[in-house]
Enzyme design. Structure first.
Site, mmCIF file in Angstrom:
data_model
loop_
_atom_site.group_PDB
_atom_site.id
_atom_site.type_symbol
_atom_site.label_atom_id
_atom_site.label_comp_id
_atom_site.label_asym_id
_atom_site.label_seq_id
_atom_site.Cartn_x
_atom_site.Cartn_y
_atom_site.Cartn_z
ATOM 1 N N HIS A 142 0.792 -1.241 0.000
ATOM 2 C CA HIS A 142 0.000 0.000 0.000
ATOM 3 C C HIS A 142 0.821 1.287 0.000
ATOM 4 O O HIS A 142 0.245 2.374 0.055
ATOM 5 C CB HIS A 142 -0.996 -0.015 1.165
ATOM 6 C CG HIS A 142 -0.360 -0.015 2.529
ATOM 7 N ND1 HIS A 142 -1.041 0.394 3.651
ATOM 8 C CD2 HIS A 142 0.877 -0.382 2.950
ATOM 9 C CE1 HIS A 142 -0.248 0.283 4.702
ATOM 10 N NE2 HIS A 142 0.918 -0.191 4.310
ATOM 11 N N HIS A 143 2.165 1.192 -0.048
ATOM 12 C CA HIS A 143 2.969 2.420 -0.160
ATOM 13 C C HIS A 143 3.358 2.715 -1.604
ATOM 14 O O HIS A 143 4.019 3.716 -1.875
ATOM 15 C CB HIS A 143 4.239 2.326 0.683
ATOM 16 C CG HIS A 143 3.971 2.135 2.140
ATOM 17 N ND1 HIS A 143 3.137 2.977 2.855
ATOM 18 C CD2 HIS A 143 4.386 1.178 3.014
ATOM 19 C CE1 HIS A 143 3.065 2.545 4.106
ATOM 20 N NE2 HIS A 143 3.808 1.462 4.225
ATOM 21 N N CYS A 144 2.965 1.846 -2.532
ATOM 22 C CA CYS A 144 3.347 2.049 -3.928
ATOM 23 C C CYS A 144 2.183 2.676 -4.694
ATOM 24 O O CYS A 144 1.037 2.229 -4.572
ATOM 25 C CB CYS A 144 3.731 0.717 -4.574
ATOM 26 S SG CYS A 144 4.397 0.919 -6.234
ATOM 27 N N GLN A 184 0.123 4.278 7.296
ATOM 28 C CA GLN A 184 -0.799 4.939 6.363
ATOM 29 C C GLN A 184 -0.599 4.376 4.949
ATOM 30 O O GLN A 184 0.536 4.227 4.495
ATOM 31 C CB GLN A 184 -0.504 6.444 6.382
ATOM 32 C CG GLN A 184 -1.325 7.244 5.387
ATOM 33 C CD GLN A 184 -0.662 8.582 5.056
ATOM 34 O OE1 GLN A 184 0.303 9.002 5.707
ATOM 35 N NE2 GLN A 184 -1.173 9.257 4.036
ATOM 36 N N ASN A 186 -0.379 5.277 1.805
ATOM 37 C CA ASN A 186 -0.278 6.459 0.942
ATOM 38 C C ASN A 186 -0.243 6.141 -0.548
ATOM 39 O O ASN A 186 -0.555 7.000 -1.371
ATOM 40 C CB ASN A 186 0.946 7.299 1.330
ATOM 41 C CG ASN A 186 2.257 6.536 1.188
ATOM 42 O OD1 ASN A 186 2.327 5.332 1.461
ATOM 43 N ND2 ASN A 186 3.300 7.219 0.773
#
Length: 356
Positions: A142-144, A184, A186
């Site tokens: 979920h950070h990509c 988070q 992001n």
């Protein structure tokens, strides 16, 4: 009409909608041990589920690697080209020595496992819509976002799964992301910043990586947690906000990012949730989705301790014992004996129905 992708070919109907491949696991000269991530956790989850006789090899859906063509549904060509530089991959995966390896080695030993997990998430998206639920034992990067990786996330699998569904599956035009990893999310937030079709709920430790203020603008329901948050407060917040999110926006599919880095003692998460608290959290989310008949896709995301694999397996076993994961009993490679058994089972189910 979008091209037909192998990732959307229907698996045999007898399989559990649980997606995995031995290719998920990253093993390379001990380099994977330089990151706190347990790079073999996915295989361990499957082994625990096999020991408990929930699944067998021929009953799970084999993940396929996402091709460049698949990845370009979201990623820019420029970004994919950047991954041909070992130092870029070293930065994204936070394993510095990767920078000194030839890129063909990095592709095979580091990026191929992540591409296979990404393919697994895309496949699980369609399976969830077809079967009501699906679990990719990996994924949750979920950070990509479309043009930037980070935090061990090289491909935007959550964005990809949703975009694939929007473009290729009739009747899917609204999605909710419930992101309960300690960090988070992001990446998907940046990708869906101005997209009214996607509702994002994100509960995370407000003080840790990535602290992406710009991406926070995409969160419709933001639950910022303090250091050391414990079970009671956490579960109450998850319950309140999951219910609130699903009452506020009616999606056609839920993508549930079920990170286990909220576990007490996680070196990166900074929260203090017990193993039982994690199992209960997943139950809360699945009950909310299944009671509303909204298809749910779960990905496993972050979790940096040796004991997380056992907790993920225990959670899946708990969901199954509560009847939240259902499946017709049948072998993937349906032989005639299995077909006979299926017919007998369905006849039995039918007579039970008539009796109720």
């Amino acid at each position: 009409r979008p091209h037909r992708t192998e990732l959307y070919e229907d698996p045999p109907s007898g399989c559990w909608p649980i997606v995995y491949s031995p290719d998920y696991n990253i093993t390379f000269m001990g380099l994977e041990k330089l990151h706190p991530f347990d790079a073999g956790k996915w295989g361990k989850v499957i082994n625990f589920l096999k020991e408990e006789k929930l699944i067998a090899d021929d009953l799970i859906v084999q993940a396929r690697e996402a091709t460049d063509e698949d990845l370009l549904v979201v990623h820019t060509r420029r970004y994919l080209n950047k991954l041909k530089w070992s130092f870029v991959v070293a930065t994204i995966t936070e394993i510095p020595p990767v920078a000194f390896l030839p890129n063909f080695v990095v592709q095979r030993k580091v990026l191929k496992p992540l591409r296979t997990q990404t393919g697994g998430t895309i496949m699980a998206g369609k399976l969830a819509v077809d079967r009501g639920w699906a679990i990719n034992v990996g994924g949750g990067f979920h950070h990509c976002s479309s043009d930037k990786g980070g935090g061990f996330c090289a491909y935007a699998d959550i964005t990809l799964a949703i975009k694939f569904l929007f473009e290729r599956v009739q009747g899917v035009s609204r999605a909710t992301i419930i992101d309960l990893d300690a960090h988070q999310g992001n990446g998907h937030e940046r990708d869906f910043m101005d997209d009214p079709r996607v509702y994002i709920m994100d509960a995370y430790n407000r003080y840790i990586y990535p602290g992406d203020g710009f991406a926070k603008r995409a969160i419709k329901r933001k639950v910022e947690l303090e250091w050391g948050t414990e079970d009671t407060e956490y579960l109450q917040k998850v319950h309140t906000h999951v219910e609130g999110a699903l009452n506020e926006f009616k999606p056609d599919v839920i993508v549930y990012n079920a990170g286990t880095d909220i576990l007490d003692g996680d070196p990166l998460g900074g929260l203090a949730i017990s193993p039982q608290g994690i199992v209960k959290r997943d139950e809360v989310v699945f009950k909310a989705a299944r009671s509303r008949r909204i298809p749910i896709l779960m990905v496993t995301s972050g979790g940096y301790q040796k004991r997380t694999a056992r907790i993920i397996a225990d959670s899946i076993l708990n969901l199954h014992s509560l009847g939240l994961l259902d499946k017709e009993r049948a072998a993937c490679a349906l032989g005639s004996s299995s077909v006979d058994q299926m017919i007998r089972d369905s006849a039995k189910d039918f007579s039970n129905l008539s009796l109720q």
